[in-house]
Each structure stands twice: as C-alpha cells, then as structure tokens.
Motif scaffolding. Structure first.
Motif, mmCIF file in Angstrom:
data_model
loop_
_atom_site.group_PDB
_atom_site.id
_atom_site.type_symbol
_atom_site.label_atom_id
_atom_site.label_comp_id
_atom_site.label_asym_id
_atom_site.label_seq_id
_atom_site.Cartn_x
_atom_site.Cartn_y
_atom_site.Cartn_z
ATOM 1 N N ARG A 27 0.905 -1.305 -0.168
ATOM 2 C CA ARG A 27 -0.064 0.182 0.127
ATOM 3 C C ARG A 27 0.754 1.241 -0.189
ATOM 4 N NH1 ARG A 27 -5.171 -1.817 -0.855
ATOM 5 N NH2 ARG A 27 -5.406 -3.864 0.443
ATOM 6 N N ASN A 28 0.278 2.244 -0.647
ATOM 7 C CA ASN A 28 0.976 3.589 -0.468
ATOM 8 C C ASN A 28 0.614 4.528 0.791
ATOM 9 O OD1 ASN A 28 -1.482 4.783 -0.808
ATOM 10 N ND2 ASN A 28 -1.303 5.236 -3.182
ATOM 11 N N LYS A 29 1.015 5.615 1.060
ATOM 12 C CA LYS A 29 0.855 6.240 2.268
ATOM 13 C C LYS A 29 -0.416 6.604 2.401
ATOM 14 C CE LYS A 29 4.786 9.169 1.301
ATOM 15 N NZ LYS A 29 5.420 10.527 0.930
ATOM 16 N N ASP A 30 -1.173 6.703 1.465
ATOM 17 C CA ASP A 30 -2.624 6.843 1.857
ATOM 18 C C ASP A 30 -3.542 5.432 1.987
ATOM 19 O OD1 ASP A 30 -2.558 9.533 1.370
ATOM 20 O OD2 ASP A 30 -2.611 9.319 -1.156
ATOM 21 N N GLY A 31 -2.753 4.322 1.968
ATOM 22 C CA GLY A 31 -3.413 3.095 2.241
ATOM 23 C C GLY A 31 -3.841 2.465 0.980
ATOM 24 N N GLU A 32 -3.967 3.080 -0.382
ATOM 25 C CA GLU A 32 -4.291 2.303 -1.633
ATOM 26 C C GLU A 32 -3.350 1.413 -1.835
ATOM 27 O OE1 GLU A 32 -5.096 5.701 -3.978
ATOM 28 O OE2 GLU A 32 -6.858 6.477 -2.744
ATOM 29 N N ALA A 33 -3.958 0.306 -2.514
ATOM 30 C CA ALA A 33 -2.836 -0.816 -3.286
ATOM 31 C C ALA A 33 -2.442 -0.028 -4.212
ATOM 32 C CB ALA A 33 -3.775 -1.910 -3.357
ATOM 33 N N TYR A 34 -1.029 -0.551 -4.702
ATOM 34 C CA TYR A 34 -0.486 -0.115 -5.829
ATOM 35 C C TYR A 34 -1.054 -0.524 -7.161
ATOM 36 C CZ TYR A 34 3.285 2.149 -3.259
ATOM 37 O OH TYR A 34 4.061 2.675 -2.200
ATOM 38 N N LEU A 35 -1.271 -1.731 -6.778
ATOM 39 C CA LEU A 35 -2.009 -2.326 -8.154
ATOM 40 C C LEU A 35 -3.694 -2.754 -7.715
ATOM 41 C CD1 LEU A 35 -2.231 -3.931 -10.935
ATOM 42 C CD2 LEU A 35 -1.590 -5.892 -9.624
ATOM 43 N N SER A 36 -4.569 -1.917 -8.226
ATOM 44 C CA SER A 36 -5.922 -2.322 -7.904
ATOM 45 C C SER A 36 -6.432 -3.112 -9.233
ATOM 46 C CB SER A 36 -6.620 -1.133 -8.247
ATOM 47 O OG SER A 36 -8.272 -1.067 -8.200
ATOM 48 N N LEU A 37 -6.675 -4.590 -8.677
ATOM 49 C CA LEU A 37 -6.924 -5.693 -9.761
ATOM 50 C C LEU A 37 -8.266 -5.244 -10.476
ATOM 51 C CD1 LEU A 37 -6.260 -8.701 -7.753
ATOM 52 C CD2 LEU A 37 -5.032 -7.917 -9.589
ATOM 53 N N PRO A 38 -9.321 -4.699 -10.006
ATOM 54 C CA PRO A 38 -10.342 -4.089 -10.924
ATOM 55 C C PRO A 38 -9.963 -3.072 -11.916
ATOM 56 C CG PRO A 38 -11.135 -4.277 -8.529
ATOM 57 C CD PRO A 38 -9.654 -4.595 -8.552
ATOM 58 N N HIS A 39 -9.186 -2.080 -11.600
ATOM 59 C CA HIS A 39 -8.914 -1.028 -12.444
ATOM 60 C C HIS A 39 -7.814 -1.739 -13.614
ATOM 61 C CE1 HIS A 39 -7.602 2.727 -14.116
ATOM 62 N NE2 HIS A 39 -6.517 2.447 -13.765
ATOM 63 N N PHE A 40 -6.946 -2.573 -13.069
ATOM 64 C CA PHE A 40 -6.265 -3.289 -14.238
ATOM 65 C C PHE A 40 -7.054 -3.921 -15.041
ATOM 66 C CE2 PHE A 40 -3.782 -7.217 -15.068
ATOM 67 C CZ PHE A 40 -2.643 -6.512 -15.674
ATOM 68 N N ILE A 41 -7.649 -4.941 -14.577
ATOM 69 C CA ILE A 41 -8.972 -5.753 -15.499
ATOM 70 C C ILE A 41 -9.569 -4.900 -16.674
ATOM 71 C CG2 ILE A 41 -10.471 -7.367 -15.480
ATOM 72 C CD1 ILE A 41 -9.609 -8.365 -13.106
ATOM 73 N N LYS A 42 -9.995 -3.701 -15.914
ATOM 74 C CA LYS A 42 -10.859 -2.881 -16.741
ATOM 75 C C LYS A 42 -9.945 -1.960 -17.770
ATOM 76 C CE LYS A 42 -14.247 1.026 -16.420
ATOM 77 N NZ LYS A 42 -14.631 1.857 -15.471
ATOM 78 N N THR A 43 -8.918 -1.559 -17.612
ATOM 79 C CA THR A 43 -8.051 -0.645 -18.307
ATOM 80 C C THR A 43 -6.763 -1.232 -18.753
ATOM 81 O OG1 THR A 43 -6.681 0.231 -16.521
ATOM 82 C CG2 THR A 43 -9.010 1.233 -17.171
ATOM 83 N N GLY A 44 -6.125 -2.488 -18.318
ATOM 84 C CA GLY A 44 -5.105 -2.668 -18.704
ATOM 85 C C GLY A 44 -4.826 -4.174 -19.461
ATOM 86 N N VAL A 45 -6.196 -4.858 -19.745
ATOM 87 C CA VAL A 45 -6.675 -5.682 -20.691
ATOM 88 C C VAL A 45 -7.056 -5.448 -21.947
ATOM 89 C CG1 VAL A 45 -7.792 -7.882 -21.040
ATOM 90 C CG2 VAL A 45 -6.639 -7.415 -18.694
ATOM 91 N N ASN A 46 -6.805 -5.637 -22.974
ATOM 92 C CA ASN A 46 -7.252 -5.260 -24.212
ATOM 93 C C ASN A 46 -8.467 -6.645 -24.503
ATOM 94 O OD1 ASN A 46 -7.685 -5.007 -26.986
ATOM 95 N ND2 ASN A 46 -5.782 -4.643 -27.617
ATOM 96 N N TRP A 47 -9.488 -6.167 -24.313
ATOM 97 C CA TRP A 47 -10.636 -7.339 -24.385
ATOM 98 C C TRP A 47 -11.019 -7.247 -25.764
ATOM 99 C CZ3 TRP A 47 -11.013 -10.349 -20.703
ATOM 100 C CH2 TRP A 47 -10.667 -10.128 -19.187
ATOM 101 N N GLU A 48 -10.637 -6.493 -26.855
ATOM 102 C CA GLU A 48 -11.076 -6.700 -28.106
ATOM 103 C C GLU A 48 -10.056 -7.818 -28.827
ATOM 104 O OE1 GLU A 48 -10.749 -2.930 -30.088
ATOM 105 O OE2 GLU A 48 -12.331 -2.087 -28.942
ATOM 106 N N LEU A 49 -8.931 -7.730 -28.285
ATOM 107 C CA LEU A 49 -7.972 -8.717 -29.044
ATOM 108 C C LEU A 49 -8.468 -10.360 -28.394
ATOM 109 C CD1 LEU A 49 -5.322 -9.593 -30.100
ATOM 110 C CD2 LEU A 49 -4.001 -8.964 -28.038
ATOM 111 N N TYR A 50 -8.850 -10.219 -27.244
ATOM 112 C CA TYR A 50 -9.263 -11.493 -26.699
ATOM 113 C C TYR A 50 -10.490 -12.107 -27.314
ATOM 114 C CZ TYR A 50 -5.772 -11.848 -23.001
ATOM 115 O OH TYR A 50 -4.675 -11.804 -22.369
#
Length: 194
Positions: A27-50
C-alpha cells in the motif's frame, strides 16, 4: 528445489494469480493498493484482442471439420493439377497455394493436412520430401494478412491501440508476400541440396 516444486504445481495460471495477488498487497501512504485488480482488469487488458482470438477458433474448427469437407475438396482438386507439372513449377505452385490458403485458414491445420497428403504425390514426380515439407511449412508460416490467418495476425489486427488496421494490412501484405517470394527464389537451391 522446494519452492520451485510447489510453484510448479500451480502452473502458469496459478503463479500469475499469486503474483497479481502479492502485487495488490503493498500500500502507498494513503493506504491504497499500488495495483488495483479491478482497475487493472478494466484498463490494462485489451478485451477486443481476446474477443477476436476467441472468434477465430470456431472458424478454424469449421475448416478442420470432416463434415465441412473443405480441406478434402481442396486436396482432391490439387492432386490432378500438380501431377502434370515439373518439380520446380509444382513446388512454386504449392508454395503460392499454401501461402494463399494460410491467409484465410489456420497455418497449423494446413501443415497437418498438406504434408501427409502431398508427399506421396510429390515423391514420384521427383520432389524430395524434405523440400516439400520445408516449402509447405515456410509458406504456411507467413500467414499474417488477415486476422483469421494465425494467432500472431489476430494479435496484430486486434490491438488497435498500437497499429491501425489499415497499416496492419499494408505491413503484413508486404512482409508475408516478400517472405513467400523468398521461398520461391530459394527453391532451386533447396531442390539441389535435397
């Protein structure tokens, strides 16, 4: 040894899930995870390709199926045609034919069909099985001009953030056609070697 044995039991998918889970813990200083899995899945995966890759699978299965008879019909057309050609013209024809077929059907399917089908036909007219296998394999590996041609082509065409579809058609046409022409140009050398 011990940790590798345990991780080996999880396989690639399991190890990937473990790594993503571990990356979400810090977690960072604010207590948020460095990697947010929901955000990663939503923005980090090219679903059109799949989706594109998933859509090509039924097409490949249709072409492979005995019920469709597509590959059997092609083989029945090819056999009488190539029996009347010289070895060089025959192999150049097969190279072009397999190359064109590979642009609209899966290259592995073509190799699995044409190598065992054509070797008994080509050997009596003086074509080495080594040359025939090389030409069929090389011609089918240059399958990039349509998304259905291969997994690599589907990834190129499906990733519109990196390359425009029109540019993908241009680049793949030049690259794959040049490679197929190189195989034809090298045919006399291959035929002398084998």
């Amino acid at each position: 040894g011990g940790i590798l044995k345990v991780l080996g039991g999880f396989g690639v998918s399991g190890c990937t899930c473990i790594a993503l889970g571990l990356m979400a813990i810090p977690r960072n200083k604010d207590g948020e995870a460095y990697l947010s899995l929901p955000h990663f899945i939503k923005t980090g995966v090219n679903w059109e390709l799949y989706i594109l890759l998933a859509a090509t699978t039924p097409i490949v299965n249709l072409i492979e199926s005995d019920e469709a008879g597509i590959l059997e019909t092609l083989s029945n057309i090819l056999a009488p045609t190539i029996m009347n050609m010289s070895p060089f013209v025959c192999m150049a024809f097969i190279c072009v034919f397999v190359y064109l077929m590979a642009q609209v059907s899966h290259n592995v399917v073509l190799i699995m069909l044409f190598v065992p089908l054509l070797l008994p036909i080509l050997t009596p007219i003086g074509v080495s099985p080594v040359v025939a296998t090389l030409v069929i394999g090389l011609a089918s590996q240059h399958s990039l001009m349509t998304p259905a041609a291969s997994g690599q082509a589907a990834m190129c065409f499906g990733n519109k953030e990196w390359i425009k579809t029109s540019d993908c058609y241009k680049i793949s046409a030049v690259a794959s056609t040049s490679a197929a022409l190189a195989v034809i140009i090298l045919l006399p050398i291959m035929m002398r070697m084998f």
